[in-house]
Motif scaffolding. Sequence first.
Motif, PDB file in Angstrom:
ATOM      1  N   ILE A 130       9.642 -16.509  -6.173  1.00  0.00           N
ATOM      2  CA  ILE A 130       8.919 -15.183  -5.782  1.00  0.00           C
ATOM      3  C   ILE A 130       9.069 -14.216  -6.358  1.00  0.00           C
ATOM      4  O   ILE A 130       8.050 -13.345  -6.960  1.00  0.00           O
ATOM      5  N   LEU A 131      10.565 -13.710  -6.450  1.00  0.00           N
ATOM      6  CA  LEU A 131      10.670 -12.338  -7.347  1.00  0.00           C
ATOM      7  C   LEU A 131      10.409 -12.176  -8.764  1.00  0.00           C
ATOM      8  O   LEU A 131      10.156 -11.079  -9.258  1.00  0.00           O
ATOM      9  N   SER A 132      10.266 -13.616  -9.301  1.00  0.00           N
ATOM     10  CA  SER A 132      10.191 -13.595 -10.735  1.00  0.00           C
ATOM     11  C   SER A 132       8.424 -13.120 -10.975  1.00  0.00           C
ATOM     12  O   SER A 132       8.157 -12.850 -11.904  1.00  0.00           O
ATOM     13  N   GLN A 133       7.721 -13.523 -10.148  1.00  0.00           N
ATOM     14  CA  GLN A 133       6.274 -13.262  -9.939  1.00  0.00           C
ATOM     15  C   GLN A 133       5.927 -11.769  -9.662  1.00  0.00           C
ATOM     16  O   GLN A 133       4.750 -11.419  -9.743  1.00  0.00           O
ATOM     17  N   ILE A 134       6.778 -10.990  -9.030  1.00  0.00           N
ATOM     18  CA  ILE A 134       6.490  -9.556  -8.696  1.00  0.00           C
ATOM     19  C   ILE A 134       6.771  -8.597  -9.631  1.00  0.00           C
ATOM     20  O   ILE A 134       7.825  -8.364  -9.974  1.00  0.00           O
ATOM     21  N   ASN A 135       5.930  -7.565  -9.524  1.00  0.00           N
ATOM     22  CA  ASN A 135       6.163  -6.664 -10.465  1.00  0.00           C
ATOM     23  C   ASN A 135       5.713  -5.180  -9.706  1.00  0.00           C
ATOM     24  O   ASN A 135       4.323  -4.868  -9.962  1.00  0.00           O
ATOM     25  N   HIS A 136       6.358  -4.805  -8.747  1.00  0.00           N
ATOM     26  CA  HIS A 136       5.975  -3.609  -7.750  1.00  0.00           C
ATOM     27  C   HIS A 136       6.923  -2.556  -7.975  1.00  0.00           C
ATOM     28  O   HIS A 136       8.136  -2.924  -7.660  1.00  0.00           O
ATOM     29  N   LEU A 153      14.417  -8.275  -9.524  1.00  0.00           N
ATOM     30  CA  LEU A 153      15.332  -9.518  -9.909  1.00  0.00           C
ATOM     31  C   LEU A 153      15.540  -9.263 -11.190  1.00  0.00           C
ATOM     32  O   LEU A 153      14.725  -9.236 -12.251  1.00  0.00           O
ATOM     33  N   LEU A 154      16.860  -8.961 -11.599  1.00  0.00           N
ATOM     34  CA  LEU A 154      17.282  -8.801 -12.886  1.00  0.00           C
ATOM     35  C   LEU A 154      17.755 -10.170 -13.737  1.00  0.00           C
ATOM     36  O   LEU A 154      17.538 -10.443 -14.817  1.00  0.00           O
ATOM     37  N   GLY A 155      18.219 -11.153 -12.897  1.00  0.00           N
ATOM     38  CA  GLY A 155      18.588 -12.358 -13.564  1.00  0.00           C
ATOM     39  C   GLY A 155      19.292 -13.271 -12.514  1.00  0.00           C
ATOM     40  O   GLY A 155      19.392 -13.038 -11.252  1.00  0.00           O
ATOM     41  N   CYS A 156      19.904 -14.405 -12.897  1.00  0.00           N
ATOM     42  CA  CYS A 156      20.355 -15.345 -12.113  1.00  0.00           C
ATOM     43  C   CYS A 156      21.490 -15.857 -12.989  1.00  0.00           C
ATOM     44  O   CYS A 156      21.627 -16.017 -14.012  1.00  0.00           O
ATOM     45  N   ILE A 184       1.583 -14.029  -1.339  1.00  0.00           N
ATOM     46  CA  ILE A 184       2.825 -14.243  -0.841  1.00  0.00           C
ATOM     47  C   ILE A 184       3.043 -13.635   0.447  1.00  0.00           C
ATOM     48  O   ILE A 184       2.716 -12.569   0.746  1.00  0.00           O
ATOM     49  N   TYR A 185       3.553 -14.504   1.305  1.00  0.00           N
ATOM     50  CA  TYR A 185       4.045 -14.108   2.891  1.00  0.00           C
ATOM     51  C   TYR A 185       5.208 -13.867   2.770  1.00  0.00           C
ATOM     52  O   TYR A 185       6.111 -14.864   2.529  1.00  0.00           O
ATOM     53  N   HIS A 186       5.740 -12.786   3.080  1.00  0.00           N
ATOM     54  CA  HIS A 186       7.342 -12.378   3.248  1.00  0.00           C
ATOM     55  C   HIS A 186       7.968 -13.236   4.340  1.00  0.00           C
ATOM     56  O   HIS A 186       8.938 -13.653   4.104  1.00  0.00           O
ATOM     57  N   ARG A 187       7.382 -13.269   5.464  1.00  0.00           N
ATOM     58  CA  ARG A 187       7.980 -13.831   6.801  1.00  0.00           C
ATOM     59  C   ARG A 187       8.963 -13.314   7.274  1.00  0.00           C
ATOM     60  O   ARG A 187       9.622 -13.614   8.376  1.00  0.00           O
ATOM     61  N   ASP A 220      14.898  -9.242   0.395  1.00  0.00           N
ATOM     62  CA  ASP A 220      15.104 -10.555   0.934  1.00  0.00           C
ATOM     63  C   ASP A 220      14.098 -11.313   1.204  1.00  0.00           C
ATOM     64  O   ASP A 220      13.369 -11.515   2.147  1.00  0.00           O
ATOM     65  N   PHE A 221      13.770 -12.284  -0.118  1.00  0.00           N
ATOM     66  CA  PHE A 221      12.575 -13.032   0.007  1.00  0.00           C
ATOM     67  C   PHE A 221      12.989 -14.671   0.072  1.00  0.00           C
ATOM     68  O   PHE A 221      12.316 -15.463  -0.414  1.00  0.00           O
ATOM     69  N   GLY A 222      14.038 -14.731   0.863  1.00  0.00           N
ATOM     70  CA  GLY A 222      14.567 -15.996   0.983  1.00  0.00           C
ATOM     71  C   GLY A 222      13.649 -16.987   1.857  1.00  0.00           C
ATOM     72  O   GLY A 222      13.726 -18.195   1.461  1.00  0.00           O
ATOM     73  N   THR A 223      13.052 -16.482   2.870  1.00  0.00           N
ATOM     74  CA  THR A 223      12.028 -17.198   3.487  1.00  0.00           C
ATOM     75  C   THR A 223      10.822 -17.132   3.202  1.00  0.00           C
ATOM     76  O   THR A 223       9.712 -17.689   3.815  1.00  0.00           O
ATOM     77  N   SER A 224      10.330 -16.396   2.166  1.00  0.00           N
ATOM     78  CA  SER A 224       9.011 -16.020   1.847  1.00  0.00           C
ATOM     79  C   SER A 224       8.352 -17.401   1.157  1.00  0.00           C
ATOM     80  O   SER A 224       9.113 -18.277   0.816  1.00  0.00           O
TER      81      SER A 224
END
Length: 731
Positions: free
Chosen positions: A452-458, A464-467, A526-529, A548-552
Motif C-alpha cells: 500500500i505505502l509503496s504505491q502512495i505519493n501524497h 515509507l523509506l524502506g524495509c 485504497i480503503y484505509h479501514r 498505519d496501513f496494516g489493515t488497509s
Amino acid sequence: MKLSPPLILRLISSLCFITTLALAISMSKPGCQEKCGNITIPYPFGIGSKCSANSNFTVICQNSTNPPTPFLSSINMEALNISMLGMVMVKLPVSPLNCSDVETTQYLATSLLGTPFTISSDYNSLAVLGYHITVILHAEEIGSIIGCRADCDANSTDTSCNGVNCCQTTIPPGLQELQYTYQSINRANTTNNSSCGYVFPVESAWFQEDYTRYKGLHNQTVNLFDQEFRYAPLVLDWEFAYSDNATCGYASSRVSYTPPGRYCSCYPGYEGNPYLPGGCSHIDECNDPTFNPCGDAICINREGYSECQYPDDNNIWSHPDENNRSRIKIAFISIGSAFGALILLLASWKSTKTIRKKIKENRKHKFFKRNGGLLLQQQLSATDNVLDKTKLFSSKELAQATDRYSENRILGRGGQGTVYKGMLTDGRIVAVKKYKRVDEGDLEAFINEVVILSQINHRNVVKLLGCCLETEVPLLVYEFILNGTLFQHIHDPNEEFPLSWEIRLRIAREIAGALSYLHSAASAPIYHRDIKSTNILLDDKYHAKVSDFGTSRSVAIDQTHLTTRVLGTFGYLDPEYFRSSQFTEKSDVYSFGVVMVELLTGEKAVTSVRAEEGKSLAIHFLHSMEENHLFEILDPRVLREGSKEDIVAVAELARRCLHLNGKKRPTMKEVAVELEGIQMLKEGSVCMQNQEDDTIDVDESSDFSSISASMHLDTMTAYSQDAHRQFLDEP
C-alpha cells in the motif's frame, strides 16, 4: 488457539508436576492435610487458614461429596487441579442468557477483583453457544472490537465452533472480570427474557473434547436449555509474593524465579515445593535409574549433580580427579597431533571463508523468504519495480540506528508491533516499526502495508523509506513525524501549540484530501479501514499525516466493496460495515466523520463517563443536533474562535458523513471539496468584515437554539440511538 512451544511445555509440566512428585515429597505445609479427595493441595494453597499462605489461597474441603471437593474460598469456586507453576483449573458456573432483540450489557457472574487470580489468556477462549447471538467483549485493556456471532443450524454436525451454533474468540490478558454486550439477531419469535444460549470463558481444549461429546449426547444438536449443562472448566493464572522483594520461598540458591509467568521452581537437580522453607530437596540421581548418567560406571552423588568413576587399563577404579588428569594428558597429545594438520587447515581457510559467507547469505535468504520477501516481490512486480525504489536496510544498520532497540527509543506499541525512533548514518531521523513474531496473519499485514505505502505519493500520507527482511522479524522504516498524534493534541492539549479553530479546519481538509487521493486518485482505490485520531500524525509544521496501513486494502477499479471479517476500532467503526461485513469507501467516510466530531467537540470517540445513550460520540453528536443542542457540546475554543456559519457548515458535513445509510453519505472527494469551499468562504468573509463580527460571543444572551434551528435539524429523527439500534437489527 495457537500456543507457542514454551507455553505447551509449561502446560504439560503443570499437569504432570504434582502427580510425579507427590509420591515422594509432601507439597503441603508441614502438619497439614495434603489432599482433598483426588486433588493435591500444594502450598501456598492450603486446607484451612492455618495451612495456607493467606486468605486468598485458603481451600475449603467439602466432605459432603464423594470424593470430597476442594473450593477456593476467596472466589468460591471448585478447584479441579492446582499447579505450582502459576495455574489453577476451576469449575465455572454457567447459566443461560435472557435474550431479546435489544442489546444487553452485563458482567460475568464471577469476579476475581481483589484476588491474585486472573483469567488465563493462554489457555482460555470466550465461548458463545446459541441461536443467532452476537457478543462483543469490553475491556479497558483493548481498544479494538473483540467478539463473535453464532448462527443457528439444527442439522449441523460441525463441532469446530466456528460460527454454526457456537463461536469462540480470544480473551485479553490480565482480566479479572468480563463485561460483554449480547443481542439476539434475526431470530424468529424472539421474546424478552427468553433463553437463547450461553456466553462464558472456557479452557480452549473444551472445544475439542467436552463440546464434541456434549453434542453427541443430544443427537448432534446442542440442547442449550438442558439442565445438565451448568459448568465449564476455566484456567486461572495466579501470582504469589511473600513480602518486600521476596517472591520464592526461603530456599535461596535452590529456587529460580521465572518471569513473566511469575512462578517459582526448583533448580535442575532439585525437586519439591519452592514456596516452602527448604522445600527444594536434592535428587539422588545415583539411586534412580531414570537420572543415573553413569551406566556401568560407579556413580558418586554430589549436591545438585553426580560424578562417574571409570576403570583404567588395570581394571582399577580411579577417582574423578585422576580421571580428569588422564583426559588432560590425552588432550595435549591430541593438540600436538593437530598441529601437524595446521598446514592443511590453512590451505582450506579460503574454502572455509567462502562456505561461511554462503551460510550467512543462506540465513539472510531464509529470513527474507520467511518474512514474505518472495511474496512481496510478486505483489510489487506489477507496480513498476517499486521494490527497487524502496531501500532494503541491513539489520546491522537499523540496530545501530535504534541503539539496539532500546526501551528509551520506543515511540509507541500497537497490535502489530513496536515503533522505535532511530537515526541513520546520514543523520536522518526515522521511525522503525518492528513487527511481532510473524505468523500468517502478521505476515499478511506486513506485506499489505509495504504494498500500500509503496504505491502512495501524497504529502499528507506518511512516507515509507524502506524495509528490512533479513532479520528474524520484519522491519519497516518510515519518515519520522515529530509532533505525535492528533489524538494527543485534542485530548491532552499542549499549551505551546493549542489547536485553534483555523488549524482544526486545516487538519480536517488535509485528512480529507489524503483519503480522497487514496479512494480516487491512487493507481488502484485504497480503503484505509482504520481512520481514527491516533492514526493521524502531525509533522514539525503541524500538517496532518495519515499513518498505519496494516489493515488497509487495495480494490479493483470496478469493485464496490470488500467482504472481510470485521476489523476496526470501537467508536469509529461504520455500523453498516459491522452489520454486513462489507467494507466500502463510505465506511472510511463514516470514520472520518467521527474524527471531525472529535475536532468540533474535543471529546473522545468512546468514554465510560458519558451517559448510556451517548457512549458512542457519533450517536451523542447526532442526538445533540436532533435536539438543537449542537453548541452545548462544542469545544470552548471552537466556540470562541469559529464563526457561526463555519461551525454550522462543518457540523452539517459531519452529520452527513455519519449517516447510517452508507449510500447517503458523501464521497471523500465531495467532503474534501466542501471543506475547501468552507475555507474559501471564510477567507472571503474575512476580507469583507472584521473578525469580531464573525466569531461567536459566548454569553447567556446567545440564542443557540435559533442557530441550530436554521440547520433544519427536524430531519435528524432517524439518527437517534433507537434508530441506530434499529438499523443494526433490521434484516
